[in-house]
Design a protein around this motif. Structure first.
Motif, PDB file in Angstrom:
ATOM      1  N   MET A   1      19.619 -37.550   4.392  1.00 34.78           N
ATOM      2  CA  MET A   1      20.419 -36.640   5.206  1.00 34.78           C
ATOM      3  C   MET A   1      21.896 -37.052   5.223  1.00 34.78           C
ATOM      4  SD  MET A   1      19.055 -33.992   6.624  1.00 34.78           S
ATOM      5  CE  MET A   1      17.442 -33.281   6.871  1.00 34.78           C
ATOM      6  N   LEU A   2      22.147 -38.368   5.303  1.00 34.22           N
ATOM      7  CA  LEU A   2      23.533 -38.836   5.368  1.00 34.22           C
ATOM      8  C   LEU A   2      24.288 -38.560   4.074  1.00 34.22           C
ATOM      9  CD1 LEU A   2      23.074 -42.186   7.293  1.00 34.22           C
ATOM     10  CD2 LEU A   2      24.027 -40.052   8.148  1.00 34.22           C
ATOM     11  N   GLY A   3      23.561 -38.249   2.985  1.00 29.00           N
ATOM     12  CA  GLY A   3      24.210 -37.889   1.738  1.00 29.00           C
ATOM     13  C   GLY A   3      24.569 -36.417   1.657  1.00 29.00           C
ATOM     14  N   GLU A   4      24.195 -35.641   2.659  1.00 28.09           N
ATOM     15  CA  GLU A   4      24.542 -34.231   2.702  1.00 28.09           C
ATOM     16  C   GLU A   4      26.071 -34.079   2.687  1.00 28.09           C
ATOM     17  OE1 GLU A   4      25.056 -30.288   3.267  1.00 28.09           O
ATOM     18  OE2 GLU A   4      23.053 -31.154   2.960  1.00 28.09           O
ATOM     19  N   PRO A   5      26.647 -33.270   1.788  1.00 31.28           N
ATOM     20  CA  PRO A   5      28.104 -33.142   1.661  1.00 31.28           C
ATOM     21  C   PRO A   5      28.801 -32.777   2.970  1.00 31.28           C
ATOM     22  CG  PRO A   5      27.023 -32.133  -0.222  1.00 31.28           C
ATOM     23  CD  PRO A   5      25.932 -32.512   0.737  1.00 31.28           C
ATOM     24  N   ARG A   6      28.158 -31.923   3.781  1.00 22.93           N
ATOM     25  CA  ARG A   6      28.811 -31.518   5.035  1.00 22.93           C
ATOM     26  C   ARG A   6      28.948 -32.665   6.025  1.00 22.93           C
ATOM     27  NH1 ARG A   6      25.919 -26.669   7.642  1.00 22.93           N
ATOM     28  NH2 ARG A   6      24.052 -27.605   6.729  1.00 22.93           N
ATOM     29  N   LEU A   7      28.213 -33.760   5.808  1.00 19.50           N
ATOM     30  CA  LEU A   7      28.298 -34.907   6.717  1.00 19.50           C
ATOM     31  C   LEU A   7      29.240 -35.986   6.206  1.00 19.50           C
ATOM     32  CD1 LEU A   7      24.540 -35.276   7.728  1.00 19.50           C
ATOM     33  CD2 LEU A   7      26.395 -34.281   9.072  1.00 19.50           C
ATOM     34  N   SER A   8      29.816 -35.786   5.061  1.00 16.94           N
ATOM     35  CA  SER A   8      30.711 -36.810   4.494  1.00 16.94           C
ATOM     36  C   SER A   8      31.992 -36.959   5.311  1.00 16.94           C
ATOM     37  CB  SER A   8      31.060 -36.453   3.039  1.00 16.94           C
ATOM     38  OG  SER A   8      29.905 -36.453   2.243  1.00 16.94           O
ATOM     39  N   GLU A   9      32.635 -35.840   5.603  1.00 17.21           N
ATOM     40  CA  GLU A   9      33.896 -35.913   6.349  1.00 17.21           C
ATOM     41  C   GLU A   9      33.685 -36.445   7.765  1.00 17.21           C
ATOM     42  OE1 GLU A   9      37.163 -35.098   8.849  1.00 17.21           O
ATOM     43  OE2 GLU A   9      35.239 -34.082   9.060  1.00 17.21           O
ATOM     44  N   PRO A  10      32.654 -35.993   8.500  1.00 15.74           N
ATOM     45  CA  PRO A  10      32.406 -36.587   9.816  1.00 15.74           C
ATOM     46  C   PRO A  10      32.159 -38.095   9.756  1.00 15.74           C
ATOM     47  CG  PRO A  10      31.231 -34.516   9.634  1.00 15.74           C
ATOM     48  CD  PRO A  10      31.788 -34.805   8.279  1.00 15.74           C
ATOM     49  N   GLN A  11      31.486 -38.590   8.709  1.00 20.16           N
ATOM     50  CA  GLN A  11      31.262 -40.037   8.595  1.00 20.16           C
ATOM     51  C   GLN A  11      32.585 -40.769   8.390  1.00 20.16           C
ATOM     52  OE1 GLN A  11      27.605 -41.436   6.360  1.00 20.16           O
ATOM     53  NE2 GLN A  11      27.494 -39.242   5.842  1.00 20.16           N
ATOM     54  N   ARG A  12      33.471 -40.178   7.613  1.00 17.70           N
ATOM     55  CA  ARG A  12      34.778 -40.813   7.405  1.00 17.70           C
ATOM     56  C   ARG A  12      35.581 -40.830   8.702  1.00 17.70           C
ATOM     57  NH1 ARG A  12      39.560 -39.300   7.418  1.00 17.70           N
ATOM     58  NH2 ARG A  12      38.981 -37.113   7.638  1.00 17.70           N
ATOM     59  N   ARG A  13      35.519 -39.743   9.451  1.00 17.53           N
ATOM     60  CA  ARG A  13      36.331 -39.590  10.658  1.00 17.53           C
ATOM     61  C   ARG A  13      35.740 -40.297  11.864  1.00 17.53           C
ATOM     62  NH1 ARG A  13      35.866 -35.340  14.235  1.00 17.53           N
ATOM     63  NH2 ARG A  13      34.571 -34.234  12.707  1.00 17.53           N
ATOM     64  N   LEU A  14      34.424 -40.241  12.007  1.00 17.18           N
ATOM     65  CA  LEU A  14      33.775 -40.735  13.221  1.00 17.18           C
ATOM     66  C   LEU A  14      32.984 -42.021  13.015  1.00 17.18           C
ATOM     67  CD1 LEU A  14      32.382 -37.303  14.463  1.00 17.18           C
ATOM     68  CD2 LEU A  14      34.477 -38.438  15.236  1.00 17.18           C
ATOM     69  N   GLY A  15      32.681 -42.364  11.765  1.00 15.24           N
ATOM     70  CA  GLY A  15      31.887 -43.553  11.502  1.00 15.24           C
ATOM     71  C   GLY A  15      30.441 -43.207  11.209  1.00 15.24           C
ATOM     72  N   ARG A  16      29.830 -43.998  10.342  1.00 14.33           N
ATOM     73  CA  ARG A  16      28.463 -43.728   9.894  1.00 14.33           C
ATOM     74  C   ARG A  16      27.453 -43.831  11.036  1.00 14.33           C
ATOM     75  NH1 ARG A  16      25.766 -43.880   4.896  1.00 14.33           N
ATOM     76  NH2 ARG A  16      23.569 -44.557   4.996  1.00 14.33           N
ATOM     77  N   ALA A  17      27.637 -44.806  11.914  1.00 11.32           N
ATOM     78  CA  ALA A  17      26.645 -45.037  12.978  1.00 11.32           C
ATOM     79  C   ALA A  17      26.534 -43.831  13.900  1.00 11.32           C
ATOM     80  CB  ALA A  17      27.015 -46.287  13.767  1.00 11.32           C
ATOM     81  N   LEU A  18      27.667 -43.242  14.274  1.00 14.49           N
ATOM     82  CA  LEU A  18      27.636 -42.101  15.190  1.00 14.49           C
ATOM     83  C   LEU A  18      26.976 -40.894  14.530  1.00 14.49           C
ATOM     84  CD1 LEU A  18      28.525 -41.169  17.988  1.00 14.49           C
ATOM     85  CD2 LEU A  18      30.682 -40.416  16.987  1.00 14.49           C
ATOM     86  N   VAL A  19      27.300 -40.650  13.255  1.00 14.92           N
ATOM     87  CA  VAL A  19      26.703 -39.522  12.548  1.00 14.92           C
ATOM     88  C   VAL A  19      25.204 -39.749  12.368  1.00 14.92           C
ATOM     89  CG1 VAL A  19      26.718 -38.198  10.400  1.00 14.92           C
ATOM     90  CG2 VAL A  19      28.880 -38.972  11.408  1.00 14.92           C
ATOM     91  N   ARG A  20      24.837 -40.985  12.053  1.00 17.10           N
ATOM     92  CA  ARG A  20      23.420 -41.285  11.863  1.00 17.10           C
ATOM     93  C   ARG A  20      22.630 -41.014  13.145  1.00 17.10           C
ATOM     94  NH1 ARG A  20      19.538 -45.144  12.457  1.00 17.10           N
ATOM     95  NH2 ARG A  20      18.144 -45.464  10.668  1.00 17.10           N
ATOM     96  N   ARG A  21      23.195 -41.387  14.291  1.00 12.28           N
ATOM     97  CA  ARG A  21      22.500 -41.161  15.561  1.00 12.28           C
ATOM     98  C   ARG A  21      22.304 -39.659  15.802  1.00 12.28           C
ATOM     99  NH1 ARG A  21      25.097 -44.587  18.384  1.00 12.28           N
ATOM    100  NH2 ARG A  21      26.685 -43.261  19.336  1.00 12.28           N
ATOM    101  N   ALA A  22      23.326 -38.854  15.466  1.00 13.88           N
ATOM    102  CA  ALA A  22      23.201 -37.412  15.648  1.00 13.88           C
ATOM    103  C   ALA A  22      22.125 -36.836  14.731  1.00 13.88           C
ATOM    104  CB  ALA A  22      24.542 -36.738  15.377  1.00 13.88           C
ATOM    105  N   VAL A  23      22.041 -37.353  13.501  1.00 17.16           N
ATOM    106  CA  VAL A  23      21.023 -36.880  12.563  1.00 17.16           C
ATOM    107  C   VAL A  23      19.625 -37.260  13.054  1.00 17.16           C
ATOM    108  CG1 VAL A  23      20.098 -37.165  10.230  1.00 17.16           C
ATOM    109  CG2 VAL A  23      22.564 -36.845  10.570  1.00 17.16           C
ATOM    110  N   VAL A  24      19.472 -38.496  13.492  1.00 16.82           N
ATOM    111  CA  VAL A  24      18.163 -38.957  13.974  1.00 16.82           C
ATOM    112  C   VAL A  24      17.721 -38.125  15.179  1.00 16.82           C
ATOM    113  CG1 VAL A  24      16.951 -40.881  15.069  1.00 16.82           C
ATOM    114  CG2 VAL A  24      18.390 -41.290  13.058  1.00 16.82           C
ATOM    115  N   ASP A  25      18.649 -37.842  16.100  1.00 13.23           N
ATOM    116  CA  ASP A  25      18.292 -37.015  17.260  1.00 13.23           C
ATOM    117  C   ASP A  25      17.841 -35.628  16.821  1.00 13.23           C
ATOM    118  OD1 ASP A  25      18.932 -39.088  18.934  1.00 13.23           O
ATOM    119  OD2 ASP A  25      20.910 -38.322  19.487  1.00 13.23           O
ATOM    120  N   ALA A  26      18.542 -35.042  15.841  1.00 13.23           N
ATOM    121  CA  ALA A  26      18.160 -33.717  15.347  1.00 13.23           C
ATOM    122  C   ALA A  26      16.802 -33.761  14.649  1.00 13.23           C
ATOM    123  CB  ALA A  26      19.233 -33.188  14.391  1.00 13.23           C
TER     124      ALA A  26
END
Length: 431
Positions: free
Chosen positions: A1-26
């Motif tokens: 999921m973290l390799g999804e292109p739409r999540l690349s920019e949020p990971q750069r801006r917000l950090g991988r850990a925060l995006v990962r938590r949002a993905v896991v919750d979803a």
């Protein structure tokens, strides 16, 4: 999921850990059958903050309370925000670039504060108003001194918010309180009779968040200044000079002119700056006390950071703050804005009307003072949806309506407020 292109920019801006938590919750919601698997990325994106890697949510303050404590009190000016941006990087906060040697920390902010109150002999800044008072009490009346008593009127033993009380704050420093007078009346002789060899200083606290009316009396700063002990005046709301719209609100310049030895105040209230505790000493004795406080060991623990110093300096030197602009907003202009906004909303079938309103200063300032304002009234059911939106909108419930007061909002907030109400309308429509 973290390799999804739409999540690349949020990971750069917000950090991988925060995006990962949002993905896991979803993903958990999808496993529970609450969400279609193909909507996981959409749900994760929707859960991420829009601008910063943090939990704070932007809020449009439509409560009519200019300095809302739960919303962070004063809104920083654009000049202060720009100064914070500079200070966030490497900067000369404690370096003299001309000589390459250590410089006075926060010299720009301290010079600006001194210039704003020319009657002050010396100034210092700590991390909030309560800290300023605690530093004074520790240094002048703490257990390590020969003068451990603070003389204070009973009617000024106030609670300052969230259950914290001035007497408990002072007692925590090791000082002893010598209470004088009655709750509603105190006289000069009460103070004079209480002063003795153990008196560290006289403290006068402005009861900024309540009013006592009727059979009352108090003793002025000018009268107390003649009792032969240091006089510390806590003015609370942070006015540095007189404000004609708030004639009963004390200010630092007047208190010093009336004979106060030290004045303490907050930076994030009517001054319109960041959270900070301001200490201003009179020429002579007051200046000597400020220098003593600056070198006290506790001063290091109460030191402000570079971001606060930068914001404070820009607040003092820059254009009128959002707080000042809101305080001086034209009632006629507010009415015009409310009518235009209500008309726009009715045009898209939102049940909105413009109504007269009353705003308040808040933040413990100017109790009982009503500021004429204007608001947009909506059905009460909009309140929860507005709070849940992005940005969140906080109004007030009044007479079965959700009232959005415009006094604390600049005119440029009208378009975002309109969009937020439209979004709340869609969210609350049946079906």
């Amino acid at each position: 999921m973290l390799g999804e292109p739409r999540l690349s920019e949020p990971q750069r801006r917000l950090g991988r850990a925060l995006v990962r938590r949002a993905v896991v919750d979803a993903q958990q919601r999808a496993r529970a059958g609450e969400l279609a698997p193909e909507r996981i990325v959409d749900a994760a994106l929707a859960a991420l903050p829009d601008t910063a890697a943090g939990s704070l949510t932007p809020v449009l303050n439509a409560t009519g309370v200019l300095l809302h404590t739960n919303l962070g009190r004063a809104v920083l000016s654009d000049a202060a925000l720009a100064a914070v941006g500079v200070a966030a990087g490497t900067c000369d906060v404690e370096l003299d670039l001309a000589t390459g040697t250590r410089g006075r920390r926060g010299r720009g902010a301290l010079d600006a504060l001194a210039d704003a109150v020319p009657t002050a002999g010396a100034v210092h800044v700590v991390n909030n108003g309560a800290a300023a008072l605690a530093l004074v009490a520790t240094a002048l009346a703490g257990p390590a001194t020969a003068t451990p008593e603070i003389v204070i009127a009973r009617g000024e033993l106030v609670e300052i918010g969230d259950g914290f009380r001035i007497p408990e704050l002072l007692a925590a420093t090791g000082a002893r309180l010598r209470e004088v007078g009655a709750t509603n009346r105190v006289h000069l002789r009460d103070y004079a009779d209480a002063i003795g060899p153990a008196t560290g200083f006289i403290l006068k606290v402005h009861p900024s968040n309540f009013r006592i009316t009727g059979f009352t009396s108090s003793v002025s700063v000018a009268e107390l200044s003649g009792l032969g002990r240091p006089l510390v005046v806590d003015i609370g709301s942070g006015l540095l000079t007189r404000e004609p719209l708030l004639p009963d609100e004390p200010d630092a310049a007047t208190a010093l002119g009336d004979g106060a030895t030290l004045v303490t105040a907050s930076g994030d209230k009517l001054l319109g700056g960041p959270q900070a505790g301001l200490l201003l000493g009179s020429p002579g004795a007051g200046a000597e006390l400020v220098h003593q406080l600056r070198r006290h060991p506790l001063a290091r623990a109460l030191r402000v950071d570079k971001l606060t110093l930068a914001a404070l300096e820009a607040t003092l030197l820059g254009p009128p703050t959002p707080t000042a602009l809101a305080l001086h907003a034209s009632p006629a202009g507010l009415t015009r804005r409310a009518e235009a906004l209500a008309a726009r909303l009715r045009a898209v079938a939102v049940n909105a009307s413009a109504i007269p309103s009353e705003a308040t200063v808040g933040g413990g300032g100017a109790p009982g003072v009503a500021l004429p304002s204007a608001a947009v009234a909506l059905p009460e059911r909009y309140a929860a949806a507005l709070r849940a939106g992005r940005p969140s909108v906080l109004g007030r419930l009044e007479g079965g309506r959700c009232v959005l007061d415009l006094r604390a909002l600049p005119e440029e907030a009208d378009d975002p407020l309109y969009a937020a109400v439209c979004a709340a309308d869609r969210a609350t429509r049946p079906g």
